[in-house]
Design a protein around this motif. Structure first.
Motif, short mmCIF file in Angstrom:
data_model
loop_
_atom_site.label_atom_id
_atom_site.label_comp_id
_atom_site.label_asym_id
_atom_site.label_seq_id
_atom_site.Cartn_x
_atom_site.Cartn_y
_atom_site.Cartn_z
N UNK A 197 0.78 -1.22 0.02
CA UNK A 197 -0.30 -0.14 0.02
C UNK A 197 1.03 1.14 0.06
N UNK A 198 2.01 1.19 0.76
CA UNK A 198 2.83 2.31 1.06
C UNK A 198 3.50 2.76 -0.51
N UNK A 199 3.86 1.65 -1.45
CA UNK A 199 4.37 2.02 -2.67
C UNK A 199 3.07 2.59 -3.68
N UNK A 249 16.25 11.94 -0.53
CA UNK A 249 17.14 12.00 0.77
C UNK A 249 17.13 13.74 0.97
N UNK A 250 17.02 14.17 2.43
CA UNK A 250 16.94 15.42 2.87
C UNK A 250 18.11 15.36 3.85
N UNK A 251 18.91 16.33 3.90
CA UNK A 251 20.08 16.48 4.96
C UNK A 251 19.30 17.27 6.00
N UNK A 252 19.37 16.85 7.13
CA UNK A 252 18.80 17.60 8.36
C UNK A 252 20.14 17.53 9.41
N UNK A 253 19.80 18.61 10.51
CA UNK A 253 20.52 18.61 11.57
C UNK A 253 20.65 17.30 12.44
N UNK A 254 19.63 16.45 12.04
CA UNK A 254 19.44 15.16 12.85
C UNK A 254 19.69 13.90 12.11
N UNK A 255 20.37 14.15 10.92
CA UNK A 255 20.83 13.05 10.07
C UNK A 255 20.26 13.28 8.71
N UNK A 256 20.21 12.18 7.89
CA UNK A 256 19.51 12.01 6.54
C UNK A 256 18.01 11.62 6.83
N UNK A 257 16.99 12.36 6.48
CA UNK A 257 15.73 11.76 6.38
C UNK A 257 15.02 11.58 5.02
N UNK A 258 14.21 10.42 4.76
CA UNK A 258 13.92 10.46 3.42
C UNK A 258 12.41 10.61 3.19
N UNK A 259 11.95 11.57 2.50
CA UNK A 259 10.54 12.05 1.98
C UNK A 259 9.98 10.94 1.14
N UNK A 260 9.09 10.38 1.42
CA UNK A 260 8.48 9.30 0.56
C UNK A 260 8.34 9.94 -0.77
N UNK A 261 7.79 11.22 -0.94
CA UNK A 261 7.51 11.98 -2.15
C UNK A 261 7.72 13.31 -1.72
N UNK A 285 5.20 12.39 3.59
CA UNK A 285 5.27 11.00 4.32
C UNK A 285 4.12 10.31 4.07
N UNK A 286 4.32 8.87 3.59
CA UNK A 286 3.24 8.08 3.71
C UNK A 286 3.56 7.09 5.03
N UNK A 287 2.61 7.09 5.91
CA UNK A 287 2.76 6.31 7.42
C UNK A 287 2.93 4.80 6.97
N UNK A 288 3.79 4.42 7.80
CA UNK A 288 4.04 2.94 7.88
C UNK A 288 3.50 2.56 9.08
N UNK A 289 3.29 1.27 9.46
CA UNK A 289 2.81 0.70 10.65
C UNK A 289 3.97 1.18 11.69
N UNK A 290 4.90 1.34 11.30
CA UNK A 290 6.16 1.39 12.49
C UNK A 290 6.17 3.00 12.73
N UNK A 291 5.75 3.77 12.05
CA UNK A 291 5.68 5.35 12.35
C UNK A 291 5.01 5.63 13.42
#
Length: 160
Positions: A35-37, A61-73, A99-105
């Protein structure tokens, strides 16, 4: 590790997991379901159909001051795209990060990512839940609809 090392590591290249880095440079992997895809693809198609004056990015991939975060779209204007197009990870956030929510978010994780994307220049952050319903955010507030994409639906149907 840094994001360049993650991207070039031969054992990490073709994983079916979402990978991010935390502020200590540790790799965080989260499996995603079908469903996420589907939602990622539908969102990307709708964004591209509504605006031709920028680029749609997936797994951005987005560089942030708390590491690399990945925007789904994500969606980025032509101007910002010229700045980031040759980067390994975006030094500035695309104008729209989704962000597309996953069950672990968790709610706390999504709040943190919103803050990080906004701190790095995003104008809007959207959250798509597991039913395809969107929440639209601008810095400091939630909105009923997007300012950047005013005709974007409040939800999309997974089955249609």
């Amino acid at each position: 590790m840094n994001w360049q090392e993650v991207c070039e590591h031969p054992e990490l290249r073709n994983l079916s997991f979402k990978i991010e880095l935390n502020r200590q440079g540790q790799v965080i992997m989260t499996p995603v379901k079908v469903y996420h895809s589907v939602f990622q693809g539908e969102i990307a198609a709708l964004l591209k159909a509504e605006r031709k004056d920028g680029k749609v990015l997936t797994e951005c991939a987005v560089s942030t001051h708390q590491g690399t975060k990945i925007a789904d779209v994500a969606w980025v204007s032509a101007e910002i795209f010229q700045h980031i197009k040759d980067e390994v990870e975006c030094s500035v956030s695309p104008e729209l990060c989704i962000e597309v929510l996953s069950t672990s978010n968790t709610a706390e994780e999504m709040e943190d990512k919103r803050f990080l994307y906004f701190a790095n220049g995003a104008k809007e952050v959207w959250i798509c839940d597991q039913q395809g319903t969107f929440r639209f955010y601008v810095p400091g507030a939630e909105r009923k609809k997007s300012l950047l994409f005013p005709d974007f639906p409040a939800g999309i149907d997974y089955d249609s």
